[in-house]
Write a protein that holds these residues in place. Structure first.
Motif, PDB file in Angstrom:
ATOM      1  N   LEU A  14       0.928  -1.137  -0.036  1.00 15.70           N
ATOM      2  CA  LEU A  14      -0.086  -0.020   0.040  1.00 15.70           C
ATOM      3  C   LEU A  14       0.725   1.321  -0.109  1.00 15.70           C
ATOM      4  O   LEU A  14       0.469   2.286  -0.694  1.00 15.70           O
ATOM      5  CB  LEU A  14      -0.820   0.063   1.203  1.00 15.70           C
ATOM      6  CG  LEU A  14      -1.932  -1.095   1.388  1.00 15.70           C
ATOM      7  CD1 LEU A  14      -2.782  -1.176   2.748  1.00 15.70           C
ATOM      8  CD2 LEU A  14      -2.638  -1.329   0.094  1.00 15.70           C
ATOM      9  N   THR A  15       1.851   1.142   0.674  1.00 15.70           N
ATOM     10  CA  THR A  15       2.872   2.374   0.699  1.00 15.70           C
ATOM     11  C   THR A  15       4.224   2.099   1.332  1.00 15.70           C
ATOM     12  O   THR A  15       4.283   0.801   1.736  1.00 15.70           O
ATOM     13  CB  THR A  15       2.508   3.442   1.600  1.00 15.70           C
ATOM     14  OG1 THR A  15       3.112   4.713   1.646  1.00 15.70           O
ATOM     15  CG2 THR A  15       2.362   3.077   3.235  1.00 15.70           C
ATOM     16  N   VAL A  16       5.184   2.939   0.978  1.00 10.08           N
ATOM     17  CA  VAL A  16       6.696   2.434   1.307  1.00 10.08           C
ATOM     18  C   VAL A  16       6.988   3.478   2.356  1.00 10.08           C
ATOM     19  O   VAL A  16       6.921   4.723   1.826  1.00 10.08           O
ATOM     20  CB  VAL A  16       7.599   2.175   0.350  1.00 10.08           C
ATOM     21  CG1 VAL A  16       9.028   1.934   0.942  1.00 10.08           C
ATOM     22  CG2 VAL A  16       7.073   0.876  -0.597  1.00 10.08           C
ATOM     23  N   GLU A  17       7.311   3.275   3.439  1.00  6.59           N
ATOM     24  CA  GLU A  17       7.920   4.439   4.390  1.00  6.59           C
ATOM     25  C   GLU A  17       9.601   4.237   4.725  1.00  6.59           C
ATOM     26  O   GLU A  17      10.038   3.139   4.459  1.00  6.59           O
ATOM     27  CB  GLU A  17       7.430   4.114   5.763  1.00  6.59           C
ATOM     28  CG  GLU A  17       5.735   4.467   5.503  1.00  6.59           C
ATOM     29  CD  GLU A  17       5.223   6.022   5.275  1.00  6.59           C
ATOM     30  OE1 GLU A  17       6.165   6.858   5.667  1.00  6.59           O
ATOM     31  OE2 GLU A  17       4.261   6.094   4.761  1.00  6.59           O
ATOM     32  N   VAL A  18      10.220   5.352   5.021  1.00  8.93           N
ATOM     33  CA  VAL A  18      11.709   5.185   5.337  1.00  8.93           C
ATOM     34  C   VAL A  18      11.772   5.568   6.647  1.00  8.93           C
ATOM     35  O   VAL A  18      11.237   6.479   7.192  1.00  8.93           O
ATOM     36  CB  VAL A  18      12.258   6.405   4.470  1.00  8.93           C
ATOM     37  CG1 VAL A  18      13.690   6.436   4.987  1.00  8.93           C
ATOM     38  CG2 VAL A  18      12.046   6.157   2.868  1.00  8.93           C
ATOM     39  N   VAL A  19      12.800   4.809   7.368  1.00  9.03           N
ATOM     40  CA  VAL A  19      12.829   4.901   8.849  1.00  9.03           C
ATOM     41  C   VAL A  19      14.287   5.059   8.957  1.00  9.03           C
ATOM     42  O   VAL A  19      15.210   4.310   8.346  1.00  9.03           O
ATOM     43  CB  VAL A  19      12.394   3.880   9.700  1.00  9.03           C
ATOM     44  CG1 VAL A  19      12.827   3.841  10.981  1.00  9.03           C
ATOM     45  CG2 VAL A  19      10.754   3.615   9.363  1.00  9.03           C
ATOM     46  N   SER A  20      14.920   5.923   9.805  1.00  8.67           N
ATOM     47  CA  SER A  20      16.452   6.320   9.985  1.00  8.67           C
ATOM     48  C   SER A  20      16.969   4.837  10.477  1.00  8.67           C
ATOM     49  O   SER A  20      16.362   3.895  11.352  1.00  8.67           O
ATOM     50  CB  SER A  20      16.625   7.185  11.125  1.00  8.67           C
ATOM     51  OG  SER A  20      17.801   7.102  11.780  1.00  8.67           O
TER      52      SER A  20
END
Length: 125
Positions: A14-20
């Protein structure tokens, strides 16, 4: 940076998120961060921006065959992200998790487009 794909019905991305990387020290740490941030209990899978066809572009370890894109599906058996099937006749290569035409594309430097009706590559002029 670590990338995480949110899965919906049928394991569709559904979506792609970026995390440190400081937060996502493990896959589970990244998942926990995202669910806490959004106050949800969603299903997330880590994905590698540099992985395509089971190879890491920078020489690292490939991760889940392909970088997840919106509309891709996560295949649990293959532990891979797979793009939508481009044509009915195309076959999934389970090693790379990429779709392949039933006929090899000519490698003569010209631009071709797949013709599903004739099951061949047509010169794209």
């Amino acid at each position: 940076m670590a990338h995480f794909a949110k899965l919906g019905i049928g394991n569709k991305v559904l979506t792609v998120e970026v995390v440190s990387n400081d937060i996502a020290t493990t896959e589970q740490a990244g998942i926990d961060f995202l669910n806490n941030f959004y106050k949800t209990n969603d299903i997330w899978k880590q994905t590698s921006y540099n992985t395509y066809g089971g190879e890491h572009k920078l020489g690292g370890t490939p991760f889940r065959k392909n970088y997840a894109g919106i509309g891709f599906k996560y295949n649990q058996t293959l532990d891979a992200f797979i793009s939508p099937k481009p044509h009915n006749s195309w076959i999934l290569n389970e090693t790379t998790c990429l779709w392949e035409a039933p006929v090899i594309k000519p490698d003569d430097g010209q631009n071709y487009i797949w013709n599903e009706e004739t099951q061949q590559w047509d010169l794209n002029e």
